[in-house]
Design a protein around this motif. Structure first.
Motif, PDB file in Angstrom:
ATOM      1  N   ALA A   1     -17.266   1.921 -18.767  1.00 26.27           N
ATOM      2  CA  ALA A   1     -16.255   2.009 -17.708  1.00 26.27           C
ATOM      3  C   ALA A   1     -14.949   2.575 -18.265  1.00 26.27           C
ATOM      4  CB  ALA A   1     -16.027   0.643 -17.068  1.00 26.27           C
ATOM      5  N   GLY A   2     -14.555   2.135 -19.464  1.00 28.38           N
ATOM      6  CA  GLY A   2     -13.357   2.670 -20.093  1.00 28.38           C
ATOM      7  C   GLY A   2     -13.503   4.144 -20.412  1.00 28.38           C
ATOM      8  N   GLU A   3     -14.648   4.533 -20.928  1.00 29.74           N
ATOM      9  CA  GLU A   3     -14.914   5.943 -21.266  1.00 29.74           C
ATOM     10  C   GLU A   3     -14.813   6.809 -20.016  1.00 29.74           C
ATOM     11  OE1 GLU A   3     -15.564   8.619 -24.259  1.00 29.74           O
ATOM     12  OE2 GLU A   3     -16.117   6.557 -24.702  1.00 29.74           O
ATOM     13  N   LEU A   4     -15.440   6.373 -18.929  1.00 30.86           N
ATOM     14  CA  LEU A   4     -15.388   7.130 -17.684  1.00 30.86           C
ATOM     15  C   LEU A   4     -13.969   7.204 -17.143  1.00 30.86           C
ATOM     16  CD1 LEU A   4     -18.679   5.855 -16.014  1.00 30.86           C
ATOM     17  CD2 LEU A   4     -18.288   8.072 -17.133  1.00 30.86           C
ATOM     18  N   SER A   5     -13.211   6.131 -17.299  1.00 29.76           N
ATOM     19  CA  SER A   5     -11.816   6.150 -16.853  1.00 29.76           C
ATOM     20  C   SER A   5     -11.014   7.214 -17.592  1.00 29.76           C
ATOM     21  CB  SER A   5     -11.152   4.783 -17.071  1.00 29.76           C
ATOM     22  OG  SER A   5     -11.685   3.831 -16.193  1.00 29.76           O
ATOM     23  N   LEU A   6     -11.267   7.355 -18.890  1.00 29.18           N
ATOM     24  CA  LEU A   6     -10.520   8.348 -19.670  1.00 29.18           C
ATOM     25  C   LEU A   6     -10.871   9.779 -19.277  1.00 29.18           C
ATOM     26  CD1 LEU A   6     -10.452   6.695 -23.197  1.00 29.18           C
ATOM     27  CD2 LEU A   6      -8.491   7.203 -21.721  1.00 29.18           C
ATOM     28  N   MET A   7     -11.950   9.985 -18.532  1.00 31.39           N
ATOM     29  CA  MET A   7     -12.298  11.318 -18.038  1.00 31.39           C
ATOM     30  C   MET A   7     -11.748  11.569 -16.635  1.00 31.39           C
ATOM     31  SD  MET A   7     -16.152  11.946 -19.339  1.00 31.39           S
ATOM     32  CE  MET A   7     -16.761  10.479 -20.175  1.00 31.39           C
ATOM     33  N   ASP A   8     -11.220  10.557 -16.004  1.00 29.54           N
ATOM     34  CA  ASP A   8     -10.680  10.663 -14.642  1.00 29.54           C
ATOM     35  C   ASP A   8      -9.345  11.399 -14.684  1.00 29.54           C
ATOM     36  OD1 ASP A   8      -9.225  10.127 -12.252  1.00 29.54           O
ATOM     37  OD2 ASP A   8     -10.321   8.264 -11.954  1.00 29.54           O
ATOM     38  N   PRO A   9      -9.198  12.490 -13.933  1.00 30.26           N
ATOM     39  CA  PRO A   9      -7.933  13.246 -13.956  1.00 30.26           C
ATOM     40  C   PRO A   9      -6.709  12.380 -13.639  1.00 30.26           C
ATOM     41  CG  PRO A   9      -9.603  14.521 -12.821  1.00 30.26           C
ATOM     42  CD  PRO A   9     -10.190  13.151 -13.084  1.00 30.26           C
ATOM     43  N   ALA A  10      -6.841  11.422 -12.724  1.00 27.63           N
ATOM     44  CA  ALA A  10      -5.701  10.570 -12.375  1.00 27.63           C
ATOM     45  C   ALA A  10      -5.289   9.690 -13.550  1.00 27.63           C
ATOM     46  CB  ALA A  10      -6.035   9.704 -11.162  1.00 27.63           C
ATOM     47  N   VAL A  11      -6.242   9.240 -14.347  1.00 29.14           N
ATOM     48  CA  VAL A  11      -5.938   8.428 -15.527  1.00 29.14           C
ATOM     49  C   VAL A  11      -5.358   9.318 -16.623  1.00 29.14           C
ATOM     50  CG1 VAL A  11      -6.926   6.972 -17.345  1.00 29.14           C
ATOM     51  CG2 VAL A  11      -7.655   6.681 -14.966  1.00 29.14           C
ATOM     52  N   ARG A  12      -5.959  10.486 -16.842  1.00 31.24           N
ATOM     53  CA  ARG A  12      -5.502  11.405 -17.894  1.00 31.24           C
ATOM     54  C   ARG A  12      -4.063  11.863 -17.656  1.00 31.24           C
ATOM     55  NH1 ARG A  12      -9.751  13.119 -20.934  1.00 31.24           N
ATOM     56  NH2 ARG A  12      -8.802  15.054 -21.630  1.00 31.24           N
ATOM     57  N   ALA A  13      -3.669  11.959 -16.395  1.00 30.45           N
ATOM     58  CA  ALA A  13      -2.336  12.438 -16.064  1.00 30.45           C
ATOM     59  C   ALA A  13      -1.272  11.340 -16.124  1.00 30.45           C
ATOM     60  CB  ALA A  13      -2.347  13.060 -14.670  1.00 30.45           C
ATOM     61  N   SER A  14      -1.668  10.094 -16.364  1.00 30.36           N
ATOM     62  CA  SER A  14      -0.740   8.964 -16.328  1.00 30.36           C
ATOM     63  C   SER A  14      -0.772   8.183 -17.633  1.00 30.36           C
ATOM     64  CB  SER A  14      -1.108   8.033 -15.172  1.00 30.36           C
ATOM     65  OG  SER A  14      -0.399   6.820 -15.259  1.00 30.36           O
ATOM     66  N   ARG A  15       0.278   8.304 -18.429  1.00 26.66           N
ATOM     67  CA  ARG A  15       0.336   7.557 -19.688  1.00 26.66           C
ATOM     68  C   ARG A  15       0.186   6.062 -19.439  1.00 26.66           C
ATOM     69  NH1 ARG A  15       4.088   8.351 -24.907  1.00 26.66           N
ATOM     70  NH2 ARG A  15       3.688   6.338 -25.855  1.00 26.66           N
ATOM     71  N   ALA A  16       0.770   5.578 -18.363  1.00 27.29           N
ATOM     72  CA  ALA A  16       0.691   4.143 -18.053  1.00 27.29           C
ATOM     73  C   ALA A  16      -0.747   3.698 -17.810  1.00 27.29           C
ATOM     74  CB  ALA A  16       1.543   3.829 -16.828  1.00 27.29           C
ATOM     75  N   ARG A  17      -1.602   4.612 -17.357  1.00 30.20           N
ATOM     76  CA  ARG A  17      -2.997   4.252 -17.082  1.00 30.20           C
ATOM     77  C   ARG A  17      -3.908   4.461 -18.287  1.00 30.20           C
ATOM     78  NH1 ARG A  17      -4.967   6.358 -11.397  1.00 30.20           N
ATOM     79  NH2 ARG A  17      -6.726   5.053 -11.996  1.00 30.20           N
ATOM     80  N   PHE A  18      -3.638   5.488 -19.124  1.00 29.05           N
ATOM     81  CA  PHE A  18      -4.558   5.709 -20.239  1.00 29.05           C
ATOM     82  C   PHE A  18      -4.143   5.003 -21.520  1.00 29.05           C
ATOM     83  CE2 PHE A  18      -2.029   9.665 -20.857  1.00 29.05           C
ATOM     84  CZ  PHE A  18      -1.724   9.553 -22.202  1.00 29.05           C
ATOM     85  N   GLU A  19      -2.859   4.700 -21.682  1.00 25.94           N
ATOM     86  CA  GLU A  19      -2.408   4.039 -22.911  1.00 25.94           C
ATOM     87  C   GLU A  19      -3.128   2.713 -23.175  1.00 25.94           C
ATOM     88  OE1 GLU A  19       1.710   2.996 -25.296  1.00 25.94           O
ATOM     89  OE2 GLU A  19       1.824   3.603 -23.201  1.00 25.94           O
ATOM     90  N   PRO A  20      -3.342   1.864 -22.158  1.00 30.72           N
ATOM     91  CA  PRO A  20      -4.047   0.601 -22.422  1.00 30.72           C
ATOM     92  C   PRO A  20      -5.518   0.787 -22.817  1.00 30.72           C
ATOM     93  CG  PRO A  20      -2.894   0.501 -20.316  1.00 30.72           C
ATOM     94  CD  PRO A  20      -2.827   1.916 -20.786  1.00 30.72           C
ATOM     95  N   LEU A  21      -6.057   1.992 -22.649  1.00 27.68           N
ATOM     96  CA  LEU A  21      -7.453   2.251 -22.996  1.00 27.68           C
ATOM     97  C   LEU A  21      -7.621   2.752 -24.430  1.00 27.68           C
ATOM     98  CD1 LEU A  21      -8.545   3.943 -19.670  1.00 27.68           C
ATOM     99  CD2 LEU A  21      -9.155   1.651 -20.459  1.00 27.68           C
ATOM    100  N   LEU A  22      -6.503   3.086 -25.098  1.00 28.12           N
ATOM    101  CA  LEU A  22      -6.565   3.570 -26.480  1.00 28.12           C
ATOM    102  C   LEU A  22      -6.095   2.492 -27.440  1.00 28.12           C
ATOM    103  CD1 LEU A  22      -5.122   7.200 -26.243  1.00 28.12           C
ATOM    104  CD2 LEU A  22      -7.507   6.474 -26.204  1.00 28.12           C
ATOM    105  N   ASP A  23      -6.850   2.278 -28.483  1.00 30.62           N
ATOM    106  CA  ASP A  23      -6.487   1.326 -29.532  1.00 30.62           C
ATOM    107  C   ASP A  23      -5.299   1.887 -30.319  1.00 30.62           C
ATOM    108  OD1 ASP A  23      -8.018  -1.078 -31.138  1.00 30.62           O
ATOM    109  OD2 ASP A  23      -6.845   0.209 -32.471  1.00 30.62           O
ATOM    110  N   PRO A  24      -4.338   1.067 -30.725  1.00 26.90           N
ATOM    111  CA  PRO A  24      -3.204   1.563 -31.511  1.00 26.90           C
ATOM    112  C   PRO A  24      -3.610   2.248 -32.820  1.00 26.90           C
ATOM    113  CG  PRO A  24      -2.722  -0.622 -30.670  1.00 26.90           C
ATOM    114  CD  PRO A  24      -4.174  -0.339 -30.354  1.00 26.90           C
TER     115      PRO A  24
END
Length: 128
Positions: A13-36
């Motif tokens: 689900a996280g992987e698919l979210s990172l391919m979603d254009p709406a998530v990719r365009a929003s730092r607030a949405r993709f940042e929580p999906l990436l490990d520091p």
């Protein structure tokens, strides 16, 4: 305690979210999906760190609602250890294919799954 299939499903689900254009365009949405401690070796061969990806992803191809989208296929996952999932799959994007591998980890039972490592390898047009 979660089951292994639940862990794999959450990583997918996280992987698919990172391919979603709406998530990719929003730092607030993709940042929580990436490990520091995230690192990527892209299909270009370039290495990206967490900070580079945060700066780069919103302008990267696949972030426009009207543009080309990543089309994933055959996503499979396996739990390597508690809190660590390995995903493999193939994508098509704007006529190009790539084989991809990601590691997703969860630091605690209360924490969410985050992409820790990603690698994309181009697939030549003549390869099945």
């Amino acid at each position: 305690m979660t089951h292994a299939s639940d862990d794999v499903s959450q990583a997918i689900a996280g992987e698919l979210s990172l391919m979603d254009p709406a998530v990719r365009a929003s730092r607030a949405r993709f940042e929580p999906l990436l490990d520091p401690e995230f690192v990527e070796v892209g299909s270009s061969g370039r290495r990206y760190t967490y900070e580079e990806m945060l700066a780069w992803l919103p302008d990267h191809p696949g972030g426009s609602a009207g543009g080309p989208r990543y089309e994933p296929d055959d996503i499979a996952g396996v739990v390597l250890a508690p809190g660590l999932v390995h995903l493999t799959y193939e994508t098509r994007f704007d006529g190009l294919r790539a084989r991809r591998s990601s590691l997703w980890r969860r630091q605690s039972a209360e924490g969410g799954w985050r992409m820790y490592y990603h690698q994309g390898t181009p697939v030549p047009p003549d390869v099945d």
